[in-house]
Design an enzyme around this catalytic site. Structure first.
Site, mmCIF file in Angstrom:
data_model
loop_
_atom_site.group_PDB
_atom_site.id
_atom_site.type_symbol
_atom_site.label_atom_id
_atom_site.label_comp_id
_atom_site.label_asym_id
_atom_site.label_seq_id
_atom_site.Cartn_x
_atom_site.Cartn_y
_atom_site.Cartn_z
ATOM 1 N N TYR A 100 4.880 -5.120 9.871
ATOM 2 C CA TYR A 100 4.748 -3.676 9.766
ATOM 3 C C TYR A 100 5.965 -2.967 10.372
ATOM 4 O O TYR A 100 6.440 -1.967 9.848
ATOM 5 C CB TYR A 100 3.468 -3.207 10.466
ATOM 6 C CG TYR A 100 2.206 -3.527 9.709
ATOM 7 C CD1 TYR A 100 1.576 -2.566 8.923
ATOM 8 C CD2 TYR A 100 1.642 -4.797 9.751
ATOM 9 C CE1 TYR A 100 0.414 -2.872 8.220
ATOM 10 C CE2 TYR A 100 0.488 -5.108 9.047
ATOM 11 C CZ TYR A 100 -0.123 -4.134 8.289
ATOM 12 O OH TYR A 100 -1.250 -4.444 7.579
ATOM 13 N N HIS A 126 0.842 -1.200 0.000
ATOM 14 C CA HIS A 126 0.000 0.000 0.000
ATOM 15 C C HIS A 126 0.877 1.251 0.000
ATOM 16 O O HIS A 126 0.682 2.181 0.786
ATOM 17 C CB HIS A 126 -0.971 -0.015 1.176
ATOM 18 C CG HIS A 126 -2.068 -1.022 1.013
ATOM 19 N ND1 HIS A 126 -3.317 -0.715 0.513
ATOM 20 C CD2 HIS A 126 -2.087 -2.370 1.230
ATOM 21 C CE1 HIS A 126 -4.065 -1.809 0.453
ATOM 22 N NE2 HIS A 126 -3.339 -2.829 0.877
#
Length: 322
Positions: free
Chosen positions: A312, A50
């Protein structure tokens, strides 16, 4: 130290230890990010996934119904500030807004809750091992600069879990707006209320403006950054609103496999309302991590969620390097 900072500091240890305890040890968070970088390349200053996105701000308005499934001070407040990021799936920061891929909505709500959603009700695969394989067969062939279509076809045929998201994206029109597509949390979380009752749930954000897709003619006329331009214009006329629901698992629902959707007939609890009031440019250094949870919520046994959460932090570390 805030709960948010405590959770972040524990990611490298707790999450990976927890995922290693699974019956089948999944790939590490580093291997997941390596797989993404193998497809999209390592691009300084961008997210591994993303990569193309835009930042926004607003408020979350909790609903009292949430207290039937969870607890904590968050749900007793009238509103909580939030930071948001809308995005296009994939690791290319220059991706076209017209692509047949998922859109993302990531939220940092208050000081200790990150909510990560996508515009498909299922994940691309069932397990971390399948995720790495999914990405590896899509790495560019040095001879052509593109993925080998036969490798991709062979992997998809041998991996049934890939079919659900592929089928969904093939049928779904390209969203006309970030504000006019639903978003789902494909992983299950464990909710605990004040009476100690536990239940698994998955998130769904329903756009107040309705679900609107582009026609083929509209898509042909749109430019590669139309989602950014459309949302900028829309917010000039007022807030963008989503109703946030929690879909509750029922007997027989698979809480460990994010590639399988639960029946639409499952009961839902309205958890609150997401209100986006304007754009800003402050979210790019921010880590939106689904492991950051308030009181009354916990990670489920889903191995994809456990190792995904750790990835992440890995991606953030690489992003910060010059």
């Amino acid at each position: 130290m805030s709960n948010f900072k405590k959770n972040i500091s524990q990611l490298g240890a707790g999450l990976l230890i927890g995922s290693a305890a699974c019956a089948q040890t999944p790939p590490s968070a580093v291997e997941l990010v390596d797989a993404l970088n193998g497809v999209f390349g390592k691009q300084a200053g961008t997210r591994a996934s993303h990569a193309k996105g835009m930042c926004a701000q607003g408020a979350f308005h909790p609903d009292a119904q949430a207290l039937t499934v969870t607890e904590g001070p968050l749900w007793h407040k009238k509103q909580v500030p939030l930071q948001a990021r809308f995005s296009v799936g994939g690791g290319n920061p220059k991706a076209s807004d017209k692509g047949k891929t998922v859109r993302g909505l990531a939220l940092h709500i208050g000081s200790d809750w990150d909510l990560v959603l996508m515009s498909a009700p299922v994940f691309m695969v069932a397990t971390p091992e399948e995720f790495v394989g999914f990405m590896q067969v899509r790495q560019p062939d040095p001879a052509t600069g593109k993925p080998n279509p036969e490798r991709v076809k062979s992997f998809n045929s041998a991996t049934p879990s890939t079919q659900a998201q592929i089928a969904f994206l093939e049928k779904a029109p390209i969203p006309a707006s970030y504000a006019q597509t639903p978003y789902w949390g494909v992983n299950a979380f464990v909710m605990t209320n004040a009476q100690g009752k536990k239940i698994h749930g998955r998130w769904r954000a329903e756009p107040k403006a309705g679900y609107v897709g582009l026609t083929p003619e509209q898509l042909a006329q749109a430019n590669d950054d139309f989602l950014v331009q459309e949302l900028t214009q829309r917010l000039g006329n007022g807030p963008v609103v989503f109703n946030l629901w929690l879909q509750l698992a029922q007997s027989g629902d698979d809480v460990k496999n994010p590639s399988i959707a639960w029946p639409a007939t499952n009961p839902e609890v309205r958890m609150g309302q997401i209100e986006i009031t304007g754009l800003n440019n402050t979210c790019e250094p921010t880590l939106f991590n689904p492991a950051v949870l308030p009181k009354g919520m916990a990670l489920s046994e889903d191995p994809t969620l456990l190792v995904r959460a750790g990835s992440y932090g890995v991606s953030l570390g690489r992003r910060a390097k010059p």
